[in-house]
Design a protein around this motif. Structure first.
Motif, PDB file in Angstrom:
ATOM      1  N   ILE A 196       0.687  -1.290  -0.095  1.00 22.34           N
ATOM      2  CA  ILE A 196       0.087   0.022   0.045  1.00 22.34           C
ATOM      3  C   ILE A 196       0.966   1.345  -0.038  1.00 22.34           C
ATOM      4  CG2 ILE A 196      -1.647   1.213   1.426  1.00 22.34           C
ATOM      5  CD1 ILE A 196      -2.613  -1.363   2.292  1.00 22.34           C
ATOM      6  N   ALA A 197       1.829   1.168   0.945  1.00 17.19           N
ATOM      7  CA  ALA A 197       2.749   2.527   1.050  1.00 17.19           C
ATOM      8  C   ALA A 197       3.416   2.663  -0.207  1.00 17.19           C
ATOM      9  CB  ALA A 197       3.755   2.312   2.196  1.00 17.19           C
ATOM     10  N   GLY A 198       3.874   1.414  -1.000  1.00 13.07           N
ATOM     11  CA  GLY A 198       4.810   1.945  -2.219  1.00 13.07           C
ATOM     12  C   GLY A 198       4.001   1.963  -3.524  1.00 13.07           C
ATOM     13  N   ASP A 199       2.682   1.457  -3.380  1.00 11.23           N
ATOM     14  CA  ASP A 199       1.641   2.026  -4.387  1.00 11.23           C
ATOM     15  C   ASP A 199       1.144   3.472  -4.383  1.00 11.23           C
ATOM     16  OD1 ASP A 199       1.666  -0.599  -5.417  1.00 11.23           O
ATOM     17  OD2 ASP A 199      -0.378  -0.839  -4.766  1.00 11.23           O
ATOM     18  N   CYS A 200       1.196   3.925  -3.042  1.00 10.29           N
ATOM     19  CA  CYS A 200       0.967   5.204  -2.816  1.00 10.29           C
ATOM     20  C   CYS A 200       2.163   6.260  -3.411  1.00 10.29           C
ATOM     21  CB  CYS A 200       0.742   5.400  -1.253  1.00 10.29           C
ATOM     22  SG  CYS A 200       0.336   7.299  -0.842  1.00 10.29           S
ATOM     23  N   THR A 201       3.272   6.046  -3.117  1.00  9.70           N
ATOM     24  CA  THR A 201       4.418   6.812  -3.390  1.00  9.70           C
ATOM     25  C   THR A 201       4.377   6.868  -4.984  1.00  9.70           C
ATOM     26  OG1 THR A 201       6.127   5.111  -3.575  1.00  9.70           O
ATOM     27  CG2 THR A 201       5.798   6.233  -1.315  1.00  9.70           C
ATOM     28  N   ALA A 202       4.132   5.720  -5.586  1.00  9.60           N
ATOM     29  CA  ALA A 202       3.896   5.696  -7.263  1.00  9.60           C
ATOM     30  C   ALA A 202       2.938   6.933  -7.640  1.00  9.60           C
ATOM     31  CB  ALA A 202       3.522   4.439  -7.751  1.00  9.60           C
ATOM     32  N   GLU A 203       1.847   7.139  -6.882  1.00 11.09           N
ATOM     33  CA  GLU A 203       1.092   8.308  -7.377  1.00 11.09           C
ATOM     34  C   GLU A 203       1.485   9.589  -7.136  1.00 11.09           C
ATOM     35  OE1 GLU A 203      -2.950   7.763  -5.497  1.00 11.09           O
ATOM     36  OE2 GLU A 203      -2.536   5.520  -5.803  1.00 11.09           O
ATOM     37  N   GLY A 239      -0.286  -4.395  11.419  1.00  7.84           N
ATOM     38  CA  GLY A 239      -1.141  -4.786  12.668  1.00  7.84           C
ATOM     39  C   GLY A 239      -2.482  -4.158  12.803  1.00  7.84           C
ATOM     40  N   ASP A 240      -3.138  -4.560  13.666  1.00 11.34           N
ATOM     41  CA  ASP A 240      -4.524  -4.243  13.832  1.00 11.34           C
ATOM     42  C   ASP A 240      -4.821  -2.957  13.761  1.00 11.34           C
ATOM     43  OD1 ASP A 240      -5.216  -7.150  13.611  1.00 11.34           O
ATOM     44  OD2 ASP A 240      -5.307  -7.210  15.845  1.00 11.34           O
ATOM     45  N   THR A 241      -4.133  -2.022  14.177  1.00  7.06           N
ATOM     46  CA  THR A 241      -4.221  -0.678  14.388  1.00  7.06           C
ATOM     47  C   THR A 241      -4.051   0.242  13.180  1.00  7.06           C
ATOM     48  OG1 THR A 241      -2.133  -0.164  15.282  1.00  7.06           O
ATOM     49  CG2 THR A 241      -3.673  -0.772  17.021  1.00  7.06           C
ATOM     50  N   ILE A 242      -3.491  -0.557  12.236  1.00  7.99           N
ATOM     51  CA  ILE A 242      -3.018   0.230  10.867  1.00  7.99           C
ATOM     52  C   ILE A 242      -4.180  -0.178   9.719  1.00  7.99           C
ATOM     53  CG2 ILE A 242      -1.264   0.547   9.208  1.00  7.99           C
ATOM     54  CD1 ILE A 242      -0.501   1.545  11.861  1.00  7.99           C
ATOM     55  N   ASP A 243      -4.633   1.078   9.100  1.00  8.12           N
ATOM     56  CA  ASP A 243      -5.620   0.435   7.938  1.00  8.12           C
ATOM     57  C   ASP A 243      -4.954   1.381   6.702  1.00  8.12           C
ATOM     58  OD1 ASP A 243      -6.457   3.042   8.227  1.00  8.12           O
ATOM     59  OD2 ASP A 243      -8.428   2.809   9.007  1.00  8.12           O
ATOM     60  N   ASP A 244      -5.572   1.019   5.554  1.00 11.07           N
ATOM     61  CA  ASP A 244      -5.021   1.643   4.195  1.00 11.07           C
ATOM     62  C   ASP A 244      -5.100   3.100   4.259  1.00 11.07           C
ATOM     63  OD1 ASP A 244      -5.817  -1.004   3.512  1.00 11.07           O
ATOM     64  OD2 ASP A 244      -6.682  -0.595   1.573  1.00 11.07           O
ATOM     65  N   LYS A 245      -6.196   3.600   4.837  1.00 13.67           N
ATOM     66  CA  LYS A 245      -6.226   5.124   4.907  1.00 13.67           C
ATOM     67  C   LYS A 245      -5.404   5.840   5.864  1.00 13.67           C
ATOM     68  CE  LYS A 245      -9.566   8.618   6.056  1.00 13.67           C
ATOM     69  NZ  LYS A 245     -10.555   9.314   7.326  1.00 13.67           N
ATOM     70  N   LEU A 246      -4.889   5.113   6.948  1.00  7.62           N
ATOM     71  CA  LEU A 246      -3.957   5.793   7.715  1.00  7.62           C
ATOM     72  C   LEU A 246      -2.526   5.599   6.928  1.00  7.62           C
ATOM     73  CD1 LEU A 246      -3.075   7.036  10.625  1.00  7.62           C
ATOM     74  CD2 LEU A 246      -2.525   4.632  11.267  1.00  7.62           C
ATOM     75  N   VAL A 305       1.832   8.397   4.582  1.00 10.08           N
ATOM     76  CA  VAL A 305       2.915   8.640   3.234  1.00 10.08           C
ATOM     77  C   VAL A 305       2.518   9.959   2.766  1.00 10.08           C
ATOM     78  CG1 VAL A 305       3.564   7.657   1.161  1.00 10.08           C
ATOM     79  CG2 VAL A 305       2.941   5.901   3.017  1.00 10.08           C
ATOM     80  N   THR A 306       1.642  10.562   2.592  1.00  6.64           N
ATOM     81  CA  THR A 306       1.377  11.537   1.957  1.00  6.64           C
ATOM     82  C   THR A 306       2.036  12.784   2.816  1.00  6.64           C
ATOM     83  OG1 THR A 306      -0.536  10.934   0.806  1.00  6.64           O
ATOM     84  CG2 THR A 306      -0.485  13.354   1.000  1.00  6.64           C
ATOM     85  N   HIS A 344       1.391  22.293   0.442  1.00  6.78           N
ATOM     86  CA  HIS A 344       0.316  22.363   1.354  1.00  6.78           C
ATOM     87  C   HIS A 344      -0.965  22.113   0.431  1.00  6.78           C
ATOM     88  CE1 HIS A 344       2.992  24.675   3.986  1.00  6.78           C
ATOM     89  NE2 HIS A 344       3.223  25.460   3.062  1.00  6.78           N
ATOM     90  N   THR A 345      -0.979  22.368  -0.800  1.00  5.35           N
ATOM     91  CA  THR A 345      -2.166  21.985  -1.566  1.00  5.35           C
ATOM     92  C   THR A 345      -1.897  20.708  -2.508  1.00  5.35           C
ATOM     93  OG1 THR A 345      -1.581  23.340  -3.348  1.00  5.35           O
ATOM     94  CG2 THR A 345      -2.832  24.218  -1.358  1.00  5.35           C
ATOM     95  N   GLY A 346      -0.606  20.275  -2.611  1.00  8.15           N
ATOM     96  CA  GLY A 346      -0.499  19.190  -3.541  1.00  8.15           C
ATOM     97  C   GLY A 346      -1.088  18.006  -3.609  1.00  8.15           C
ATOM     98  N   ASN A 347      -0.799  17.136  -4.484  1.00  6.26           N
ATOM     99  CA  ASN A 347      -1.296  15.681  -4.652  1.00  6.26           C
ATOM    100  C   ASN A 347      -1.271  14.895  -3.384  1.00  6.26           C
ATOM    101  OD1 ASN A 347      -1.052  16.712  -7.134  1.00  6.26           O
ATOM    102  ND2 ASN A 347      -0.572  14.510  -8.115  1.00  6.26           N
ATOM    103  N   HIS A 348      -2.180  14.083  -3.153  1.00  4.09           N
ATOM    104  CA  HIS A 348      -2.028  13.121  -2.108  1.00  4.09           C
ATOM    105  C   HIS A 348      -2.487  11.802  -2.632  1.00  4.09           C
ATOM    106  CE1 HIS A 348      -6.238  14.639  -2.512  1.00  4.09           C
ATOM    107  NE2 HIS A 348      -6.524  13.430  -1.864  1.00  4.09           N
ATOM    108  N   CYS A 349      -2.421  10.547  -1.844  1.00  2.25           N
ATOM    109  CA  CYS A 349      -2.763   9.440  -2.592  1.00  2.25           C
ATOM    110  C   CYS A 349      -4.306   9.027  -2.315  1.00  2.25           C
ATOM    111  CB  CYS A 349      -1.984   8.243  -1.651  1.00  2.25           C
ATOM    112  SG  CYS A 349      -0.281   8.340  -1.715  1.00  2.25           S
TER     113      CYS A 349
END
Length: 127
Positions: free
Chosen positions: A9-16, A88-95, A100-101, A121-126
Motif C-alpha cells: 500500500i505504501a509503495g503504491d501510494c508513492t507511485a502516485e 497490525g490491527d491498528t493500521i488501515d489503508d487510509k492511515l 505517506v502523503t 500545502h495543496t499538492g497531490n495526495h494518495c
C-alpha cells in the motif's frame, strides 16, 4: 493488515506522488523513496517484520506512537522526526496513505521552490 500488505500500500501510494523516485540498497536490504533527492520513506525488514519508515512532524510523531500500537519511533532514524509502522490491527489503508502523503509533503516543503514538484500545502495526495 500484515507487513507485506503495509509495504505494498505504501509503495503504491508513492507511485502516485509527483516527482518521486526509488532506490534499492542491498546491504542491508532497504528500499528508499525520494522526492527532490531527499528521502521521505524507507522500507525494510526488521528481523522478520516488514516495516515502513516515514518522516513526521515531531508533535505528530509523539501522538501517533501513543495512539497506535503498531507505530513506534523511527528505526535507525532520528526518533523525533521519523516513525516506523508495522503491520497490525491498528493500521488501515487510509492511515498508511495519509502518513505517506504527510511524509512526502514535509520533505517537499523543505526543498527549494525550484525543486518542489507540487505545492506542499495543496499538492497531490494518495487516493
Amino acid at each position: 493488515m500484515n507487513g507485506q500488505e503495509l509495504q505494498k500500500i505504501a509503495g503504491d501510494c508513492t507511485a502516485e506522488l509527483p516527482g518521486t523516485g526509488q532506490e534499492h540498497r542491498l546491504s542491508p536490504d532497504w528500499e528508499l523513496h525520494k522526492v527532490g533527492g531527499k528521502v521521505f520513506m524507507l522500507m525494510t525488514d526488521m528481523p522478520g517484520r516488514p516495516v515502513v519508515i516515514l518522516k513526521a512532524d515531531p508533535d505528530d510523531a509523539t501522538a501517533l506512537c501513543k495512539q497506535y500500537a503498531d507505530i513506534s519511533p523511527g528505526y535507525h532514524m532520528n526518533k523525533r522526526h521519523w516513525i516506523t509502522m508495522e503491520g497490525g490491527d491498528t493500521i488501515d489503508d487510509k492511515l498508511v496513505k495519509e502518513l505517506v502523503t504527510d511524509s512526502y509533503r514535509l520533505v517537499v516543503g523543505g526543498l527549494p521552490k525550484s525543486k518542489q514538484p507540487v505545492d506542499p500545502h495543496t499538492g497531490n495526495h494518495c487516493a
